[in-house]
Design a protein around this motif. Structure first.
Motif, short mmCIF file in Angstrom:
data_model
loop_
_atom_site.label_atom_id
_atom_site.label_comp_id
_atom_site.label_asym_id
_atom_site.label_seq_id
_atom_site.Cartn_x
_atom_site.Cartn_y
_atom_site.Cartn_z
N ASN A 96 56.96 13.19 -67.27
CA ASN A 96 56.36 14.00 -66.21
C ASN A 96 55.29 14.97 -66.72
N TYR A 97 54.67 14.65 -67.84
CA TYR A 97 53.60 15.49 -68.38
C TYR A 97 52.28 14.81 -68.07
N SER A 98 51.33 15.57 -67.66
CA SER A 98 49.97 15.05 -67.52
C SER A 98 49.01 16.19 -67.83
N ALA A 99 47.83 15.84 -68.23
CA ALA A 99 46.84 16.83 -68.59
C ALA A 99 45.46 16.24 -68.37
N THR A 100 44.47 17.09 -68.43
CA THR A 100 43.10 16.61 -68.39
C THR A 100 42.85 15.84 -69.67
N LEU A 101 42.38 14.62 -69.52
CA LEU A 101 42.16 13.77 -70.70
C LEU A 101 40.82 14.08 -71.35
N PRO A 102 40.77 14.02 -72.68
CA PRO A 102 39.48 14.17 -73.35
C PRO A 102 38.56 13.00 -72.97
N SER A 103 37.27 13.19 -73.10
CA SER A 103 36.30 12.17 -72.70
C SER A 103 36.52 10.84 -73.42
N GLU A 104 37.03 10.87 -74.63
CA GLU A 104 37.28 9.63 -75.38
C GLU A 104 38.28 8.73 -74.65
N LEU A 105 39.14 9.31 -73.83
CA LEU A 105 40.14 8.53 -73.10
C LEU A 105 39.67 8.15 -71.70
N SER A 106 38.41 8.41 -71.41
CA SER A 106 37.86 8.01 -70.12
C SER A 106 38.01 6.50 -69.93
N GLY A 107 38.56 6.12 -68.79
CA GLY A 107 38.75 4.69 -68.50
C GLY A 107 40.02 4.10 -69.07
N VAL A 108 40.80 4.89 -69.82
CA VAL A 108 42.04 4.41 -70.42
C VAL A 108 43.19 4.74 -69.47
N ARG A 109 43.98 3.74 -69.15
CA ARG A 109 45.15 3.94 -68.30
C ARG A 109 46.24 4.64 -69.11
N VAL A 110 46.78 5.74 -68.55
CA VAL A 110 47.86 6.48 -69.21
C VAL A 110 49.05 6.47 -68.26
N VAL A 111 50.19 6.00 -68.78
CA VAL A 111 51.39 5.83 -67.96
C VAL A 111 52.56 6.58 -68.59
N ASN A 112 53.65 6.69 -67.85
CA ASN A 112 54.86 7.28 -68.41
C ASN A 112 55.39 6.39 -69.54
N TRP A 113 56.00 7.02 -70.51
CA TRP A 113 56.56 6.33 -71.67
C TRP A 113 57.88 5.71 -71.26
N THR A 114 57.84 4.45 -70.89
CA THR A 114 59.05 3.69 -70.61
C THR A 114 58.94 2.36 -71.33
N TRP A 115 60.10 1.80 -71.66
CA TRP A 115 60.13 0.50 -72.31
C TRP A 115 59.42 -0.54 -71.45
N SER A 116 59.66 -0.52 -70.14
CA SER A 116 59.03 -1.53 -69.27
C SER A 116 57.52 -1.35 -69.21
N ASN A 117 57.00 -0.12 -69.14
CA ASN A 117 55.55 0.08 -69.12
C ASN A 117 54.91 -0.45 -70.40
N ILE A 118 55.54 -0.17 -71.52
CA ILE A 118 54.99 -0.61 -72.80
C ILE A 118 55.08 -2.13 -72.93
N SER A 119 56.24 -2.69 -72.67
CA SER A 119 56.42 -4.14 -72.85
C SER A 119 55.60 -4.94 -71.83
N ASN A 120 55.45 -4.44 -70.59
CA ASN A 120 54.61 -5.14 -69.61
C ASN A 120 53.16 -5.17 -70.07
N TRP A 121 52.66 -4.05 -70.59
CA TRP A 121 51.29 -4.02 -71.09
C TRP A 121 51.11 -4.98 -72.27
N ILE A 122 52.05 -4.94 -73.19
CA ILE A 122 51.95 -5.80 -74.37
C ILE A 122 52.01 -7.28 -73.98
N SER A 123 52.80 -7.61 -72.96
CA SER A 123 52.88 -9.01 -72.54
C SER A 123 51.55 -9.53 -72.01
N LEU A 124 50.67 -8.63 -71.59
CA LEU A 124 49.36 -9.03 -71.08
C LEU A 124 48.30 -9.16 -72.18
N LEU A 125 48.63 -8.73 -73.38
CA LEU A 125 47.65 -8.78 -74.48
C LEU A 125 47.44 -10.21 -74.93
#
Length: 125
Positions: A96-125
């Motif tokens: 439940n933490y969020s902040a203003t992202l630095p410009s380097e992270l512009s366009g980067v999707r940032v999600v909650n740290w969960t096993w399913s979020n990480i593994s779903n993203w990796i399965s798409l690589l």
């Protein structure tokens, strides 16, 4: 087949990186991590070596906290991954933490740290 994932984190968030690597050691983990922690002062040789490691990975997972905005090494890694066309996803270091992202992270999707979020993203690589 395991996917190679480069972890990008602020040095102040090393404990969070250690927790993430611990998750990857589970026998059902579909990925492995590459650690390129800055242990020596920044120089061009480190950047060259780090770029090679990033290019050899399927994706870059960025641990995002309040430390990210001041983490020059982490921000360089994100910039490098973008330049190399390597997929990037961010995870919030704290629930439940969020902040203003630095410009380097512009366009980067940032999600909650969960096993399913990480593994779903990796399965798409």
């Amino acid at each position: 087949m395991s996917k190679r994932v480069f972890t990008s984190f602020a040095m102040e968030d090393k404990t969070l990186r250690d927790l993430l690597i611990g998750q990857a050691k589970n026998e059902n983990s579909p990925f492995e991590f590459v650690d390129m922690s800055v242990k020596q002062p920044w120089d061009s040789a480190w950047k060259t070596h780090c770029r090679t490691k990033i290019k050899g990975c399927d994706g870059v997972l960025v641990i995002v906290t309040e430390n990210t905005k001041n983490a020059n090494g982490q921000l360089w890694e994100v910039k490098c991954a973008k330049e190399e066309g390597i997929p990037i996803m961010g995870i919030w270091g704290y629930q439940n933490y969020s902040a203003t992202l630095p410009s380097e992270l512009s366009g980067v999707r940032v999600v909650n740290w969960t096993w399913s979020n990480i593994s779903n993203w990796i399965s798409l690589l």
